[in-house]
Scaffold this active site. Sequence first.
Site, PDB file in Angstrom:
ATOM      1  N   ARG A  67     -47.989  -5.477 -32.314  1.00  0.00           N
ATOM      2  CA  ARG A  67     -46.992  -6.172 -31.722  1.00  0.00           C
ATOM      3  C   ARG A  67     -46.127  -4.999 -30.736  1.00  0.00           C
ATOM      4  O   ARG A  67     -45.713  -5.367 -29.888  1.00  0.00           O
ATOM      5  CB  ARG A  67     -45.997  -6.693 -32.609  1.00  0.00           C
ATOM      6  CG  ARG A  67     -45.094  -7.435 -31.837  1.00  0.00           C
ATOM      7  CD  ARG A  67     -44.486  -8.815 -32.600  1.00  0.00           C
ATOM      8  NE  ARG A  67     -44.054  -8.413 -34.051  1.00  0.00           N
ATOM      9  CZ  ARG A  67     -43.365  -7.940 -34.678  1.00  0.00           C
ATOM     10  NH1 ARG A  67     -42.159  -7.390 -33.841  1.00  0.00           N
ATOM     11  NH2 ARG A  67     -43.119  -7.603 -35.728  1.00  0.00           N
ATOM     12  N   TYR A 120     -41.687 -20.376  -8.134  1.00  0.00           N
ATOM     13  CA  TYR A 120     -42.525 -21.163  -9.092  1.00  0.00           C
ATOM     14  C   TYR A 120     -41.779 -21.926  -9.810  1.00  0.00           C
ATOM     15  O   TYR A 120     -40.813 -21.723 -10.409  1.00  0.00           O
ATOM     16  CB  TYR A 120     -43.047 -20.114  -9.873  1.00  0.00           C
ATOM     17  CG  TYR A 120     -44.413 -20.557 -10.818  1.00  0.00           C
ATOM     18  CD1 TYR A 120     -45.351 -21.147 -10.496  1.00  0.00           C
ATOM     19  CD2 TYR A 120     -43.797 -20.517 -12.209  1.00  0.00           C
ATOM     20  CE1 TYR A 120     -46.287 -21.531 -11.548  1.00  0.00           C
ATOM     21  CE2 TYR A 120     -44.636 -20.890 -13.318  1.00  0.00           C
ATOM     22  CZ  TYR A 120     -45.834 -21.609 -12.867  1.00  0.00           C
ATOM     23  OH  TYR A 120     -46.747 -22.260 -13.730  1.00  0.00           O
ATOM     24  N   ASP A 202     -40.692 -11.323  -8.192  1.00  0.00           N
ATOM     25  CA  ASP A 202     -41.968 -11.833  -8.606  1.00  0.00           C
ATOM     26  C   ASP A 202     -43.135 -11.459  -7.376  1.00  0.00           C
ATOM     27  O   ASP A 202     -42.729 -12.019  -6.429  1.00  0.00           O
ATOM     28  CB  ASP A 202     -41.952 -13.378  -8.771  1.00  0.00           C
ATOM     29  CG  ASP A 202     -43.228 -14.058  -9.305  1.00  0.00           C
ATOM     30  OD1 ASP A 202     -44.365 -13.571  -8.883  1.00  0.00           O
ATOM     31  OD2 ASP A 202     -42.967 -14.879  -9.943  1.00  0.00           O
ATOM     32  N   LYS A 227     -53.028 -14.586 -12.485  1.00  0.00           N
ATOM     33  CA  LYS A 227     -53.486 -14.971 -11.165  1.00  0.00           C
ATOM     34  C   LYS A 227     -54.394 -13.855 -10.559  1.00  0.00           C
ATOM     35  O   LYS A 227     -55.560 -13.626 -11.099  1.00  0.00           O
ATOM     36  CB  LYS A 227     -52.302 -15.103 -10.132  1.00  0.00           C
ATOM     37  CG  LYS A 227     -51.136 -16.115 -10.787  1.00  0.00           C
ATOM     38  CD  LYS A 227     -51.786 -17.351 -11.002  1.00  0.00           C
ATOM     39  CE  LYS A 227     -50.841 -18.457 -11.865  1.00  0.00           C
ATOM     40  NZ  LYS A 227     -49.573 -18.389 -11.447  1.00  0.00           N
TER      41      LYS A 227
HETATM   42  C1  LIG Z   1     -48.219 -18.895 -12.043  1.00  0.00           C
HETATM   43  C2  LIG Z   1     -47.066 -18.152 -11.572  1.00  0.00           C
HETATM   44  C3  LIG Z   1     -45.961 -17.751 -12.612  1.00  0.00           C
HETATM   45  C4  LIG Z   1     -46.300 -17.985 -14.052  1.00  0.00           C
HETATM   46  O1  LIG Z   1     -47.054 -17.442 -14.680  1.00  0.00           O
HETATM   47  P1  LIG Z   1     -47.784 -18.030 -16.007  1.00  0.00           P
HETATM   48  O2  LIG Z   1     -48.984 -16.903 -16.103  1.00  0.00           O
HETATM   49  O3  LIG Z   1     -48.657 -19.378 -15.565  1.00  0.00           O
HETATM   50  O4  LIG Z   1     -46.981 -18.065 -16.862  1.00  0.00           O
HETATM   51  C5  LIG Z   1     -44.908 -17.128 -12.070  1.00  0.00           C
HETATM   52  N1  LIG Z   1     -44.659 -17.146 -10.935  1.00  0.00           N
HETATM   53  C6  LIG Z   1     -45.814 -17.369 -10.015  1.00  0.00           C
HETATM   54  C7  LIG Z   1     -45.293 -17.115  -8.433  1.00  0.00           C
HETATM   55  C8  LIG Z   1     -46.862 -17.892 -10.254  1.00  0.00           C
HETATM   56  O5  LIG Z   1     -47.564 -18.168  -9.456  1.00  0.00           O
END
Ligand SMILES: *Cc1c(COP(=O)(O)O)cnc(C)c1O
Length: 431
Positions: A67, A120, A202, A227
């Site tokens: 962890r 998001y 982000d 992604k």
């Molecule tokens: C998909 C996404 C998230 C969330 O990510 P997860 O891996 O699905 O929890 C956050 N920010 C953006 C821009 C995203 O495309």
Amino acid sequence: MKKKYPESAMMSYGYNPAEYGGAVKCPIFQTSTFVFPTAEEGKRQFELAYGLDEAKEGEEKAYIYSRISNPNLEICEKRLALWEAAEDGAFFASGMAAISTAFLSFLKPGDLLLHGHTLYGGTSHFIEEILPLMGVKILSFSPNESKEQILDRLKDSGELPALKMIYAETPSNPTNALVDIAMLRSLIDELNSENQIILAVDNTYMGPVWQHPMAHGADLVLYSATKYIAGHSDVIAGACLGNAELMLQIRTMRTFLGNMIDPNTAWLISRSLETLKIRMDRQAYNARKVADYLKGHPLVERLYYPGHLEAVDGRQYDIYQRQCMSGGGMISFDIKGDEKDAFAFLNGLRTIKLAVSLGSSESLAEHPASMTHAGVPREERMAHGITDQMIRLSIGLEHFEDLIGDIDHAFSASRQPENSLKEWMLEDSPL
Ligand SMILES: *Cc1c(COP(=O)(O)O)cnc(C)c1O
């Protein structure tokens, strides 16, 4: 020796085959705990882990429990940090785990969070529905606002002294609107606040190859590693990067929330990082070809693609030139007509899959208004340009001619809605 490019370091950094029987790839350390050679050594490792004592010169931290860390986790974290030239990086069980942990690490009751639009959907829900329950105040700005307008808004709110964090997503999902990171940095510097105000960005849409937020003044960079970073639609993960001091707080919070990734996921991410550059380069190349095709198409009312801003929006183009190294792999567009036409187009696609998520090897298409952004109230959606006609494409690694051919076919199908479903079922049944 000249420092290696990150793409070269992805195959070896942080791993020595000689220590593991010559295995060219790092084995998976499928273990929850690690054996101490002596009780004294165990005591010492806990002193270091809890910060009760500083490590002596040359003294190494050992693994204690998965962890906290694990060799697979450590290797992919070190490798990701190279892309951002960050002091430290940490992986999480999802993008939302990384983002929520960053909020929980730095925001306390009474603090103000200033955030950009659009975000998001999950992030927007956490900010608007969950943070206020904890007494965190929120205020938003739009990508079109100038520094002066944002400052005025902060002053008018009466909460300026409570400002603790600015959070932005750029390009933002799904409109590809760009937020000026350097402008936000200079806003924070101008405030000259006694408390540190953290700038978090982000970078899921562009990074870590096409945009480096820390180089423009961001303190924290956040990712949905689901992604581009993992890139094969087979892993859910997230990441956060920053300097050692901020990351220590994030890592400590992660230890107690327990939202790290497991050794197997970490191994898959190391595998993916080896092809990150070549995947993202090809996706951007394909996306430009697709955007060029869409640009002049008579059924496209409006195109949202950062690589085509020059003729559309001077201010956004200026941000693009300073901040992005590519137009990226994400394209949104408004099809002429309404929701019915958008749906007929989506139903007419055959190569491009109808699914949410993005940044993967296969191309994906979705309808933001009824899918990823269904939770955003209609009025707010419209204000940010998320129309019922909007289609979002994530461009993958297929040959661009096949993608354009598929889109071309879907446009024709969208004008004969009664035929499209039948034709798709007959011609190319996935079953
Ligand atoms: C998909 C996404 C998230 C969330 O990510 P997860 O891996 O699905 O929890 C956050 N920010 C953006 C821009 C995203 O495309």
